[in-house]
Design a protein around this motif. Structure first.
Motif, short mmCIF file in Angstrom:
data_model
loop_
_atom_site.label_atom_id
_atom_site.label_comp_id
_atom_site.label_asym_id
_atom_site.label_seq_id
_atom_site.Cartn_x
_atom_site.Cartn_y
_atom_site.Cartn_z
N LEU A 74 0.83 -1.21 0.00
CA LEU A 74 0.00 0.00 0.00
C LEU A 74 0.87 1.25 0.00
N PHE A 75 1.97 1.20 0.77
CA PHE A 75 2.90 2.33 0.84
C PHE A 75 4.32 1.79 0.90
N THR A 76 5.28 2.58 0.43
CA THR A 76 6.68 2.20 0.49
C THR A 76 7.48 3.29 1.20
N ASP A 77 8.67 2.91 1.66
CA ASP A 77 9.53 3.83 2.38
C ASP A 77 10.23 4.77 1.40
N GLY A 86 1.66 3.50 -2.88
CA GLY A 86 1.78 2.34 -3.76
C GLY A 86 0.39 1.99 -4.22
N LEU A 87 -0.16 0.87 -3.72
CA LEU A 87 -1.57 0.57 -3.97
C LEU A 87 -2.47 1.55 -3.25
N ALA A 191 -0.94 -7.86 -6.40
CA ALA A 191 -1.33 -6.80 -7.32
C ALA A 191 -0.11 -6.04 -7.81
N GLY A 192 1.06 -6.69 -7.76
CA GLY A 192 2.29 -6.04 -8.19
C GLY A 192 2.53 -6.16 -9.68
N SER A 211 0.23 -8.95 -17.01
CA SER A 211 -0.48 -8.20 -18.06
C SER A 211 -1.61 -7.36 -17.49
N ASN A 212 -1.99 -7.61 -16.23
CA ASN A 212 -3.09 -6.87 -15.62
C ASN A 212 -2.64 -5.78 -14.67
N TYR A 213 -1.34 -5.52 -14.60
CA TYR A 213 -0.85 -4.49 -13.69
C TYR A 213 -1.26 -3.11 -14.20
N GLN A 214 -1.84 -2.31 -13.30
CA GLN A 214 -2.38 -1.01 -13.70
C GLN A 214 -1.49 0.17 -13.32
N GLY A 215 -0.34 -0.09 -12.69
CA GLY A 215 0.58 0.99 -12.37
C GLY A 215 1.54 1.24 -13.52
#
Length: 506
Positions: A74-77, A86-87, A191-192, A211-215
């Motif tokens: 969800l979040f990164t450092d 993130g998500l 979800a990565g 193929s489904n990654y939305q970022g």
């Protein structure tokens, strides 16, 4: 109340080690624009036999790169301890007790199913089940209620206000895993930018582009993680071209990488300390703890053991923390140590427990010599990692080396100094310290929290439940064919996103 052990405290302690100072990359990699396709091989320091976040194996600093590939948190450092989305889009609170999480729009698991607020709730409940034995279960237990507001919004209600709550979602609790779909290895889908492809037991793990990654689209088609526990062998694999990137945590190898013109991305992301057992002799006497503290020349340890790379650590609040306020750590003073020992009036001897890593052994030997100079007899108890963990949890030690990235999060790590904390391995008891920490964690005023934490940190240093040695670097070294390596020198935690890397060696 019983305070929690912060996520992966033990895992990162067992795996973290010293490296080089926080440095900007010594080279920037390929000068061309990002290139799609190809395979990138990354050497990490431990085996991943279970990709599921519940198993704890992808929560250490060296293995967060795996988590970031499959379970984008969800979040990164980010720089200087800041959290980056993130998500998750945002996580906010007015009172530090009720928190509102908003997810990024349109994100999906690797099978194309949406990442929803309900999926987040289901994930947290799964990891919080005590039967699951996730290290994060104690963190989830602080949540008294979760409610789905709409498909993108969750509210969390905590049992007590907690300023450090958002950082819980940078590791397992934030690695949102599907509770309805699995990869072919049985691990839940993430979800990565990548999804599980194959694994060779004890050897490697392969992920391929989702193929489904939305970022932001990942550059490489495939990432292979090779399990290479020996640091020298891991570096040689980089030098020979067997791997393209390698986790590094020893000063000589980082210095070698710099001299060879490789891309070096490190930060002072691990803290080298030693717990003193305040419940048993000789360290049940604060004068003995203070004498040992005064007898250790930490600048000499930094120069000799760490080869001058890193900085001395002056307490539980790191120099890069937003709460840093200049804790006064006593100077090296053998005469003061001898005076304290004279007050005690009896010979002092104890065993110092450590593992067999060369750097740890060298540090223990140097400390042994320093203490002998003031009349303290220290024996070195060398154990394997499993035995080290057993001794730590059981409090079966007089002094024990503890190297961890946990001090990167001041809000959470201060909690291990509370009297009833599960991470208070040395049995330190100072109710005044516990009260200051609890007040700090519960106030929404950051300036007031900084003051309260500073007061607690100074008392901790004065009471010496822990010896603080160095803030020590670790990170990744890459071959010059790898582009997209970030500058990590201002990070408190190394969290490398593999999707932004690319290779010209195709």
């Amino acid at each position: 109340m019983l305070r929690r052990l912060i996520p992966s405290l033990i895992a990162v302690a067992a795996l973290a080690a010293c490296g080089s100072p926080g440095v900007t990359p010594t080279s920037s990699g390929p000068s061309s624009e990002p290139q799609p396709g190809g395979t990138i091989t990354i050497g990490i320091d431990s085996e991943i036999s279970a990709l599921d976040p519940i198993a704890n194996q992808i929560a250490g600093q060296a293995t967060l790169v795996v988590a970031n590939a499959v379970y984008e948190p969800l979040f990164t450092d980010g720089p200087a301890g800041a959290l980056e989305p993130g998500l998750g889009e945002s996580l906010t609170s007015d009172d530090l007790r009720t928190w509102t999480l908003v997810l990024q729009e349109g994100r999906t698991f690797s099978d194309g199913s949406p990442v929803t607020a309900q999926a987040v709730v289901d994930h947290v409940r799964r990891l919080g089940d005590p039967a699951a034995e996730c290290q994060c279960a104690a963190l989830a237990a602080e949540i008294s209620d979760m409610a789905v507001v709409d498909p993108r919004t969750v509210t969390f209600t905590l049992a007590e206000p907690n300023a450090g709550f958002p950082r819980y979602f940078t590791r397992q609790l934030g690695m949102i895993a599907s509770t309805t779909a699995e990869a072919t290895d049985g691990s839940p889908l993430g979800a990565g930018p990548y999804r599980f492809e194959a694994a060779a037991a004890g050897s490697s793990l392969t992920v391929t582009r989702s193929s489904n990654y939305q970022g932001p689209a990942p550059h490489a088609d495939t990432v292979v993680f090779q399990f290479l526990p020996d640091p020298d062998s891991r570096y040689q694999s980089l030098a020979s071209g067997t791997v393209d990137l390698a986790w590094v945590d020893t000063p000589n190898l980082i210095a070698q990488a710099q001299s060879e013109g490789r891309t070096v991305a490190t930060a002072n992301a691990s803290t080298t300390t030693a717990f003193l057992n305040a419940q048993v002799a000789p360290f049940d006497d604060v004068r003995v703890r203070q004498a040992v503290q005064a007898a250790i020349d930490r600048e000499a340890l930094l120069a000799v053991v760490d080869q001058g790379q890193g900085v001395v650590a002056n307490g539980p609040i790191l120099s890069r923390s937003p709460y840093a306020s200049g804790t006064q750590y006593p100077a090296f003073d053998p005469d003061r140590a001898r005076g304290l020992l004279a007050e005690v009036g009896q010979p002092i001897s104890f065993a110092y427990t450590t593992d067999s890593r060369p750097q740890s052994m060298q540090r223990a030997t140097a400390i042994q010599q320093m203490l002998a100079d003031v009349g303290i007899t220290m024996t070195i108890d060398v154990v394997d990692t499993a035995t080290w963990g057993t001794k730590l949890y059981a409090g079966d030690f007089a002094a024990i080396e503890f190297v961890t990235s946990a001090y990167a999060d001041s809000d959470a790590v201060m909690g291990i100094f509370e009297p009833e904390a599960s991470g208070n391995f040395g049995g330190y008891m100072n109710p005044e310290v516990g009260a200051l920490i609890a007040q700090g964690r519960g106030t929404a005023d950051q300036d007031e929290r900084k003051r309260l934490y500073a007061d607690a940190a100074q008392k901790i240093v004065d009471d010496v439940p822990v010896l603080f040695f160095t803030e020590s670097p670790a990170g990744f070294v890459a071959d010059t064919s790898i582009g997209g390596m970030p500058d990590l020198h201002d990070r408190n935690v190394i969290s490398l996103p593999p999707g932004q890397l690319w290779t010209t060696a195709q």
